[in-house]
Design an enzyme around this catalytic site. Structure first.
Site, mmCIF file in Angstrom:
data_model
loop_
_atom_site.group_PDB
_atom_site.id
_atom_site.type_symbol
_atom_site.label_atom_id
_atom_site.label_comp_id
_atom_site.label_asym_id
_atom_site.label_seq_id
_atom_site.Cartn_x
_atom_site.Cartn_y
_atom_site.Cartn_z
ATOM 1 N N SER A 135 0.871 -1.186 0.000
ATOM 2 C CA SER A 135 0.000 0.000 0.000
ATOM 3 C C SER A 135 0.900 1.225 0.000
ATOM 4 O O SER A 135 2.057 1.130 0.450
ATOM 5 C CB SER A 135 -0.858 0.007 1.269
ATOM 6 O OG SER A 135 -1.476 1.272 1.453
ATOM 7 N N TYR A 148 -1.762 -1.178 10.671
ATOM 8 C CA TYR A 148 -1.951 -1.489 9.249
ATOM 9 C C TYR A 148 -0.784 -0.927 8.434
ATOM 10 O O TYR A 148 -0.178 -1.641 7.623
ATOM 11 C CB TYR A 148 -3.277 -0.896 8.756
ATOM 12 C CG TYR A 148 -3.475 -1.051 7.268
ATOM 13 C CD1 TYR A 148 -3.844 -2.280 6.718
ATOM 14 C CD2 TYR A 148 -3.282 0.027 6.394
ATOM 15 C CE1 TYR A 148 -4.014 -2.427 5.345
ATOM 16 C CE2 TYR A 148 -3.450 -0.117 5.024
ATOM 17 C CZ TYR A 148 -3.819 -1.342 4.502
ATOM 18 O OH TYR A 148 -3.981 -1.488 3.144
HETATM 19 N N1 LIG Z 1 -8.847 -0.706 -0.728
HETATM 20 C C1 LIG Z 1 -7.790 0.088 -0.526
HETATM 21 O O1 LIG Z 1 -7.910 1.335 -0.460
HETATM 22 C C2 LIG Z 1 -6.404 -0.505 -0.433
HETATM 23 C C3 LIG Z 1 -5.314 0.371 -0.540
HETATM 24 C C4 LIG Z 1 -4.035 -0.158 -0.454
HETATM 25 C C5 LIG Z 1 -3.847 -1.511 -0.278
HETATM 26 N N2 LIG Z 1 -4.927 -2.334 -0.163
HETATM 27 C C6 LIG Z 1 -4.669 -3.760 0.038
HETATM 28 O O2 LIG Z 1 -5.258 -4.497 -1.003
HETATM 29 C C7 LIG Z 1 -5.579 -5.812 -0.546
HETATM 30 C C8 LIG Z 1 -7.025 -6.122 -0.885
HETATM 31 O O3 LIG Z 1 -7.836 -5.180 -0.206
HETATM 32 P P1 LIG Z 1 -9.316 -4.799 -0.683
HETATM 33 O O4 LIG Z 1 -9.485 -3.364 -0.425
HETATM 34 O O5 LIG Z 1 -9.580 -5.368 -2.014
HETATM 35 O O6 LIG Z 1 -10.139 -5.534 0.467
HETATM 36 P P2 LIG Z 1 -11.452 -6.451 0.476
HETATM 37 O O7 LIG Z 1 -12.357 -6.131 -0.655
HETATM 38 O O8 LIG Z 1 -11.941 -6.372 1.870
HETATM 39 O O9 LIG Z 1 -10.825 -7.896 0.201
HETATM 40 C C9 LIG Z 1 -10.042 -8.558 1.129
HETATM 41 C C10 LIG Z 1 -9.911 -9.995 0.678
HETATM 42 O O10 LIG Z 1 -9.143 -10.689 1.676
HETATM 43 C C11 LIG Z 1 -9.886 -11.838 2.087
HETATM 44 N N3 LIG Z 1 -9.632 -12.132 3.486
HETATM 45 C C12 LIG Z 1 -9.871 -11.338 4.574
HETATM 46 N N4 LIG Z 1 -9.558 -11.972 5.696
HETATM 47 C C13 LIG Z 1 -9.088 -13.198 5.336
HETATM 48 C C14 LIG Z 1 -8.613 -14.324 6.053
HETATM 49 N N5 LIG Z 1 -8.553 -14.330 7.378
HETATM 50 N N6 LIG Z 1 -8.214 -15.407 5.342
HETATM 51 C C15 LIG Z 1 -8.274 -15.433 3.996
HETATM 52 N N7 LIG Z 1 -8.721 -14.400 3.265
HETATM 53 C C16 LIG Z 1 -9.126 -13.298 3.927
HETATM 54 C C17 LIG Z 1 -11.345 -11.466 1.865
HETATM 55 O O11 LIG Z 1 -12.147 -12.609 1.640
HETATM 56 P P3 LIG Z 1 -13.051 -13.371 2.736
HETATM 57 O O12 LIG Z 1 -13.693 -12.331 3.588
HETATM 58 O O13 LIG Z 1 -13.983 -14.158 1.892
HETATM 59 O O14 LIG Z 1 -12.079 -14.232 3.486
HETATM 60 C C18 LIG Z 1 -11.251 -10.671 0.566
HETATM 61 O O15 LIG Z 1 -11.240 -11.553 -0.531
HETATM 62 C C19 LIG Z 1 -5.290 -5.826 0.947
HETATM 63 O O16 LIG Z 1 -4.011 -6.388 1.182
HETATM 64 C C20 LIG Z 1 -5.281 -4.339 1.304
HETATM 65 O O17 LIG Z 1 -4.499 -4.053 2.436
HETATM 66 C C21 LIG Z 1 -6.206 -1.866 -0.245
#
Ligand SMILES: NC(=O)c1ccc[n+]([C@@H]2O[C@H](COP(=O)([O-])OP(=O)(O)OC[C@H]3O[C@@H](n4cnc5c(N)ncnc54)[C@H](OP(=O)(O)O)[C@@H]3O)[C@@H](O)[C@H]2O)c1
Length: 254
Positions: A135, A148
């Site tokens: 990130s 985080y």
């Molecule tokens: N959105 C942002 O602004 C942003 C910015 C920078 C970086 N990121 C990074 O991008 C990545 C994806 O984030 P996102 O925003 O797309 O989030 P999201 O839509 O909440 O997706 C998170 C994914 O991780 C899975 N997950 C959560 N807990 C888990 C567990 N205990 N075991 C296995 N899988 C798990 C969830 O699936 P289930 O709930 O089905 O397990 C879901 O598929 C993350 O690493 C986040 O830190 C996001």
């Protein structure tokens, strides 16, 4: 088929978009998350669902990681995408200890164990690629989400170290560093943020895919995010800490 891509956290957000990008670029998929029904819906929405294997696993547990690894034994994993991660807001001292474990176990431990496991085979074969989703929060402390941001600094540092360590091995590792992206994990705050700094999950996934394929070590999608990271590098740490403090303005109610 160009090979098999294992994508964690594929049931929503950036991970789901990454799965679609890999599928449309002729990769077989192994998709994993905890919610089987969402993984099934994703598989069935792809052009050739037979090319996708589902493994349901909670990667915040050692059993979940072992289960995933055991279920990938039949396939050669050419690409590992460590995308699963959770975001937490609030003061460290106010958190329950088990929520601290959840974040560290998923954002740090699972990513590290999976990288350790699959990297060995890739190095032996002199081919393979790993995409670690960090990130822009990895570049600077953020008081409102300190744990985080620290976990993403870990992902960034490990990825950059590995990139040098395995240079010339035929294997590459890339850190994808999105800024604020419109996904379920940000839905509570997205309306508070100026739209020009918000990316879509599809934009981020495509940028990550292209950087991975090009063997780049760092990928920061979006001009606003690139500019913010470049600007922060030129500032004293005290200024960078203060700027990180402004993020508290967008923190959702706990
Ligand atoms: N959105 C942002 O602004 C942003 C910015 C920078 C970086 N990121 C990074 O991008 C990545 C994806 O984030 P996102 O925003 O797309 O989030 P999201 O839509 O909440 O997706 C998170 C994914 O991780 C899975 N997950 C959560 N807990 C888990 C567990 N205990 N075991 C296995 N899988 C798990 C969830 O699936 P289930 O709930 O089905 O397990 C879901 O598929 C993350 O690493 C986040 O830190 C996001």
């Amino acid at each position: 088929m160009k090979g098999t891509a294992l994508i964690t956290g594929a049931s929503s957000g950036i991970g789901e978009s990454l799965a679609r990008v890999f599928a449309s670029n002729d990769f077989q998929l192994i998709i994993t998350a905890r919610d089987t029904s969402k993984l099934v819906a994703l598989k069935n929405s792809l052009d050739d669902p037979d090319q996708t294997q589902i493994v349901t696993a909670d990667l915040s547990t050692r059993e979940g990681i072992d289960h995933l690894i055991a279920n990938t034994k039949k396939e050669r994993v050419d690409i590992l995408v460590n995308n699963a991660g959770i975001m937490q807001w609030g003061n460290l001292q106010d958190r329950e200890a088990d929520t601290i474990d959840q974040l560290i176990d998923l954002n740090i431990r699972a990513l590290t164990y999976l990288t350790h496991h699959f990297l060995k085979g890739m190095i032996k074969r002199s081919s393979g690629k790993i995409l670690n989703v960090a990130s822009i929060a990895g570049f600077q402390p953020i008081p409102a989400m300190g744990l985080y941001a620290a976990s993403k600094a870990y992902v960034l540092s490990l990825t950059e170290s590995l990139s040098e360590q395995i240079a010339n091995s035929g294997v590459s590792v890339t850190a994808l560093c999105p800024g604020i992206t419109n996904t379920p994990s940000t839905e509570q705050l997205i309306n508070e943020i100026p739209p020009f700094i918000v990316s879509s999950a599809d934009e981020v996934a495509l940028a990550g895919f292209e950087a991975l394929m090009a063997g780049e070590t760092l990928c920061i999608p979006g001009v606003a995010n690139k500019t913010a990271v470049a600007w922060a590098k030129l500032q004293p740490r005290s200024v960078v800490r203060k700027i990180g403090g402004f993020v508290a303005k967008f923190a959702p109610d706990q």
